[in-house]
Structure formats: structure tokens, C-alpha cells
Write a protein that holds these residues in place. Structure first.
Motif, mmCIF file in Angstrom:
data_model
loop_
_atom_site.group_PDB
_atom_site.id
_atom_site.type_symbol
_atom_site.label_atom_id
_atom_site.label_comp_id
_atom_site.label_asym_id
_atom_site.label_seq_id
_atom_site.Cartn_x
_atom_site.Cartn_y
_atom_site.Cartn_z
ATOM 1 N N GLN A 128 0.835 -1.202 0.000
ATOM 2 C CA GLN A 128 0.000 0.000 0.000
ATOM 3 C C GLN A 128 0.871 1.254 0.000
ATOM 4 O OE1 GLN A 128 -2.648 0.509 3.386
ATOM 5 N NE2 GLN A 128 -4.192 1.453 2.074
ATOM 6 N N SER A 129 1.904 1.263 0.839
ATOM 7 C CA SER A 129 2.808 2.407 0.881
ATOM 8 C C SER A 129 3.549 2.561 -0.439
ATOM 9 C CB SER A 129 3.810 2.234 2.031
ATOM 10 O OG SER A 129 4.769 3.268 2.010
ATOM 11 N N ALA A 130 4.065 1.453 -0.973
ATOM 12 C CA ALA A 130 4.787 1.503 -2.246
ATOM 13 C C ALA A 130 3.874 1.988 -3.364
ATOM 14 C CB ALA A 130 5.359 0.124 -2.573
ATOM 15 N N PHE A 131 2.647 1.503 -3.367
ATOM 16 C CA PHE A 131 1.699 1.867 -4.422
ATOM 17 C C PHE A 131 1.470 3.372 -4.447
ATOM 18 C CE2 PHE A 131 -2.733 2.661 -5.738
ATOM 19 C CZ PHE A 131 -2.716 2.114 -7.019
ATOM 20 N N PHE A 132 1.171 3.958 -3.281
ATOM 21 C CA PHE A 132 0.884 5.380 -3.257
ATOM 22 C C PHE A 132 2.135 6.231 -3.432
ATOM 23 C CE2 PHE A 132 -3.035 3.796 -1.311
ATOM 24 C CZ PHE A 132 -3.961 4.525 -2.034
ATOM 25 N N THR A 133 3.302 5.712 -3.077
ATOM 26 C CA THR A 133 4.546 6.435 -3.320
ATOM 27 C C THR A 133 4.736 6.699 -4.802
ATOM 28 O OG1 THR A 133 5.636 5.523 -1.355
ATOM 29 C CG2 THR A 133 7.061 6.318 -3.129
ATOM 30 N N PHE A 134 4.398 5.716 -5.623
ATOM 31 C CA PHE A 134 4.597 5.853 -7.061
ATOM 32 C C PHE A 134 3.367 6.392 -7.779
ATOM 33 C CE2 PHE A 134 7.568 2.225 -6.075
ATOM 34 C CZ PHE A 134 8.711 3.011 -6.123
ATOM 35 N N VAL A 135 2.187 6.113 -7.256
ATOM 36 C CA VAL A 135 0.972 6.515 -7.954
ATOM 37 C C VAL A 135 0.696 8.012 -7.799
ATOM 38 C CG1 VAL A 135 -1.550 6.302 -7.919
ATOM 39 C CG2 VAL A 135 -0.121 4.267 -7.998
ATOM 40 N N PHE A 136 0.959 8.573 -6.629
ATOM 41 C CA PHE A 136 0.625 9.978 -6.391
ATOM 42 C C PHE A 136 1.254 10.922 -7.430
ATOM 43 C CE2 PHE A 136 1.669 14.069 -4.379
ATOM 44 C CZ PHE A 136 0.393 14.565 -4.211
ATOM 45 N N PRO A 137 2.578 10.889 -7.651
ATOM 46 C CA PRO A 137 3.124 11.809 -8.667
ATOM 47 C C PRO A 137 2.641 11.504 -10.076
ATOM 48 C CG PRO A 137 4.835 10.321 -7.863
ATOM 49 C CD PRO A 137 3.653 10.131 -6.976
ATOM 50 N N VAL A 138 2.412 10.220 -10.372
ATOM 51 C CA VAL A 138 1.905 9.865 -11.699
ATOM 52 C C VAL A 138 0.505 10.430 -11.899
ATOM 53 C CG1 VAL A 138 1.166 7.945 -13.152
ATOM 54 C CG2 VAL A 138 3.350 7.819 -11.952
ATOM 55 N N VAL A 139 -0.338 10.328 -10.882
ATOM 56 C CA VAL A 139 -1.698 10.882 -10.975
ATOM 57 C C VAL A 139 -1.645 12.390 -11.187
ATOM 58 C CG1 VAL A 139 -3.805 11.337 -9.658
ATOM 59 C CG2 VAL A 139 -2.815 9.036 -9.675
ATOM 60 N N ILE A 140 -0.740 13.062 -10.481
ATOM 61 C CA ILE A 140 -0.614 14.516 -10.645
ATOM 62 C C ILE A 140 -0.238 14.869 -12.078
ATOM 63 C CG2 ILE A 140 0.713 16.553 -9.954
ATOM 64 C CD1 ILE A 140 -1.281 15.667 -7.870
ATOM 65 N N ILE A 141 0.735 14.145 -12.637
ATOM 66 C CA ILE A 141 1.159 14.427 -14.012
ATOM 67 C C ILE A 141 0.031 14.116 -14.995
ATOM 68 C CG2 ILE A 141 2.687 13.604 -15.846
ATOM 69 C CD1 ILE A 141 3.985 15.639 -14.099
ATOM 70 N N VAL A 142 -0.696 13.041 -14.758
ATOM 71 C CA VAL A 142 -1.823 12.712 -15.641
ATOM 72 C C VAL A 142 -2.883 13.813 -15.579
ATOM 73 C CG1 VAL A 142 -3.743 11.124 -15.999
ATOM 74 C CG2 VAL A 142 -1.449 10.223 -15.591
ATOM 75 N N LEU A 143 -3.194 14.303 -14.394
ATOM 76 C CA LEU A 143 -4.173 15.385 -14.257
ATOM 77 C C LEU A 143 -3.700 16.651 -14.967
ATOM 78 C CD1 LEU A 143 -5.292 15.001 -10.521
ATOM 79 C CD2 LEU A 143 -6.632 14.477 -12.574
ATOM 80 N N PHE A 144 -2.430 17.007 -14.747
ATOM 81 C CA PHE A 144 -1.895 18.189 -15.415
ATOM 82 C C PHE A 144 -1.843 17.976 -16.936
ATOM 83 C CE2 PHE A 144 0.651 19.841 -11.520
ATOM 84 C CZ PHE A 144 -0.526 20.359 -11.001
ATOM 85 N N GLY A 145 -1.549 16.734 -17.336
ATOM 86 C CA GLY A 145 -1.540 16.441 -18.761
ATOM 87 C C GLY A 145 -2.912 16.631 -19.377
ATOM 88 N N ALA A 146 -3.958 16.188 -18.662
ATOM 89 C CA ALA A 146 -5.327 16.353 -19.156
ATOM 90 C C ALA A 146 -5.731 17.829 -19.176
ATOM 91 C CB ALA A 146 -6.294 15.552 -18.290
ATOM 92 N N LEU A 147 -5.262 18.590 -18.195
ATOM 93 C CA LEU A 147 -5.636 20.001 -18.103
ATOM 94 C C LEU A 147 -4.881 20.880 -19.097
ATOM 95 C CD1 LEU A 147 -5.795 20.418 -14.208
ATOM 96 C CD2 LEU A 147 -7.729 20.493 -15.792
ATOM 97 N N PHE A 148 -3.577 20.579 -19.283
ATOM 98 C CA PHE A 148 -2.717 21.494 -20.036
ATOM 99 C C PHE A 148 -2.230 20.926 -21.368
ATOM 100 C CE2 PHE A 148 -2.003 22.692 -15.518
ATOM 101 C CZ PHE A 148 -2.497 23.981 -15.581
ATOM 102 N N HIS A 149 -2.682 19.729 -21.743
ATOM 103 C CA HIS A 149 -2.237 19.149 -23.005
ATOM 104 C C HIS A 149 -2.641 20.052 -24.175
ATOM 105 C CE1 HIS A 149 -0.908 16.231 -25.852
ATOM 106 N NE2 HIS A 149 -2.134 16.021 -26.350
ATOM 107 N N GLY A 150 -1.689 20.362 -25.012
ATOM 108 C CA GLY A 150 -1.963 21.243 -26.152
ATOM 109 C C GLY A 150 -1.684 22.700 -25.866
ATOM 110 N N VAL A 151 -1.468 23.068 -24.599
ATOM 111 C CA VAL A 151 -1.137 24.454 -24.263
ATOM 112 C C VAL A 151 0.343 24.675 -24.587
ATOM 113 C CG1 VAL A 151 -0.983 26.155 -22.421
ATOM 114 C CG2 VAL A 151 -2.892 24.532 -22.469
ATOM 115 N N GLY A 152 0.634 25.670 -25.405
ATOM 116 C CA GLY A 152 1.999 25.915 -25.851
ATOM 117 C C GLY A 152 2.842 26.654 -24.823
ATOM 118 N N ARG A 153 3.988 27.092 -25.270
ATOM 119 C CA ARG A 153 4.909 27.818 -24.402
ATOM 120 C C ARG A 153 4.287 29.139 -23.948
ATOM 121 N NH1 ARG A 153 10.336 26.017 -24.870
ATOM 122 N NH2 ARG A 153 10.510 24.278 -26.347
#
Length: 260
Positions: free
Chosen positions: A32-57
């Protein structure tokens, strides 16, 4: 080198390898600890990817796209979680449960124990960063080009935040207080250092520039997103904080839950 010295060195290396294996096994046996250690940052990047995908410089992100900005900053915060937050909490819990006292009574040298913890934290951080970079690539973020600069920033940052984690653990009186104390220090510092939102205030930038989180963000930002190499100024700040944390840890750290 005398035969006795050679035997001592081989014994110390064997103990170090044993300690690294022990920390890894302990980590992975708590799925459980290992899972959330790796999943939390991945979830954040996925959320930001969904929000900002296609937004340029954008000038708001210092000439980068949003995801080019967030991949290194989320990578940095994942290292903070592995090397500072978890380490401080784990050490406080082990001390309260008497585990550290029992370890101290074994032939394992203190430096071997802490070096094993550092190596374990670096391994976890490498896996975290690899996952974050991989997810970022799925959203079109280019792969980094200056891997040597990233490696040095990662090792120095991990050593710095591990030293600070041990130092904070030495000041925590009981395991129940550990999460609150750790987050009280980390949570505001992460935000004012530009991890989740770019900070354009010159005053705040000057303040956070001499604290450890922003320099770590910058040490990774350059080779990750700006195609620059070593940021020696940021690395120097990390080194200074690592030395300070190490001095506090050496002076204050206690193995016995009844001490200090």
C-alpha cells in the motif's frame, strides 16, 4: 592496504549491501505504501496532462509549456516525499518501536545504516522520476538530454533531503506527531518554491532561492526542460543544506526512544 583492512572493508561493504536489501524488502513488503509512493506523482502528471495538453509555451511558465514545467517540479517533489517525508516518519516510528535501539546493538556501523537508507531512497526516487518522465512523454514532453546533470542533481538532492529528514526525525518526540511536523515544514515550502504554480514575485524568489526546495526544482528544470547542464549555484545551496542537516542529525539524533 593490510589484509586486516581489506577484510574490514569487505565486511563493511557486505553489511551495506545487506542493509540496502533490507530497506528494499521492507518497502516492497508494504504494497500500500509503495503503491501510493509511485501513484501519487503519476496521478498529478496525468491530471496536469489532461488540463494542459496542447497548451503551448508561455511566459507564465518561463518560456516553457505547462507540462515541460511540471514534469521536473513533480519529479522534485516525488524525491522530497521519498527522501524527506517518508524517511523522517519511518525513523520516528522505528525509534518509538525500539527498532533503532536494537539496530544500534548490532555490529552494523551507524554510517552503514544511514548510507543504506540513502541508497534505498535514491532507488525509489529513480523509479518515481522514470515513471514521471514516461507519463510526460505520453503527453508529448521531450525527453531530457543532459542526463549527467540530472543524475548529479538527483544524488545531491536525495542526500540533502535525507540529511534534513534525519535531522527533523531527531527533533520529533513521538511517531504520532511525525506526519504533522513533517508536513508543517514541507507543505508551505513546496508551494512558495514554485512546485505547483510558478512564482513571479522577486521577493519570494530571493527568499526561496536560499531554501532547499526551489534550488532543487531549478537544478532539475534546466536539464529536464531548458537543455542546460549543471546549475552549480542551485547545487551549492543543496550541498549547504545537506551539510547543515547532517550536522544537526549528528548532534541530535537519538537511537533510544527514551533519550532526548
Amino acid at each position: 592496504m593490510t589484509p586486516a583492512t581489506g577484510r574490514t572493508q569487505r565486511r563493511d561493504l557486505a553489511l551495506l549491501w545487506h542493509q540496502i536489501r533490507y530497506e528494499q524488502l521492507s518497502f516492497w513488503r508494504n504494497p500500500q505504501s509503495a503503491f501510493f509512493t509511485f501513484v501519487f506523482p503519476v496521478v498529478i502528471i496525468v491530471l496536469f496532462g489532461a488540463l494542459f495538453h496542447g497548451v503551448g509555451r508561455s511566459s507564465y511558465f518561463y518560456g516553457l509549456s505547462a507540462l515541460q514545467y511540471y514534469v521536473p517540479t513533480i519529479a522534485a517533489v516525488s524525491v522530497l516525499g521519498a527522501c524527506y517525508s517518508q524517511l523522517a516518519i519511518v525513523l520516528s516510528t522505528r525509534r518509538q518501536n525500539g527498532i533503532l535501539k536494537r539496530i544500534r546493538a548490532t555490529p552494523l556501523p551507524a554510517w552503514t545504516y544511514f548510507l543504506g537508507l540513502l541508497a534505498h531512497c535514491i532507488v525509489v526516487s529513480v523509479v518515481d522520476i522514470a515513471l514521471i518522465v514516461g507519463v510526460g512523454r505520453l503527453f508529448g514532453v521531450p525527453l531530457p538530454t543532459h542526463w549527467a546533470a540530472i543524475a548529479l542533481a538527483l544524488v545531491l538532492g536525495a542526500a540533502c533531503f535525507c540529511a534534513l529528514g534525519v535531522a527533523v526525525a531527531s527533533l520529533i518526540r513521538n511517531a504520532e506527531a511525525a506526519p504533522a511536523v513533517v508536513q508543517l515544514v514541507l507543505f508551505p515550502l513546496v508551494f512558495i518554491s514554485g512546485t505547483y504554480l510558478p512564482i513571479h514575485s522577486q521577493v519570494i524568489q530571493r527568499i526561496t532561492g536560499v531554501l532547499p526546495v526551489r534550488p532543487f526544482n531549478e537544478a532539475l528544470m534546466g536539464p529536464f526542460a531548458q537543455h542546460t547542464g549543471f546549475d552549480w549555484g542551485a547545487l551549492g545551496v543543496l550541498l549547504a543544506w545537506g551539510v547543515l542537516g547532517g550536522l544537526v542529525a549528528v548532534r541530535r539524533f537519538r537511537w533510544d526512544p527514551r533519550a532526548g
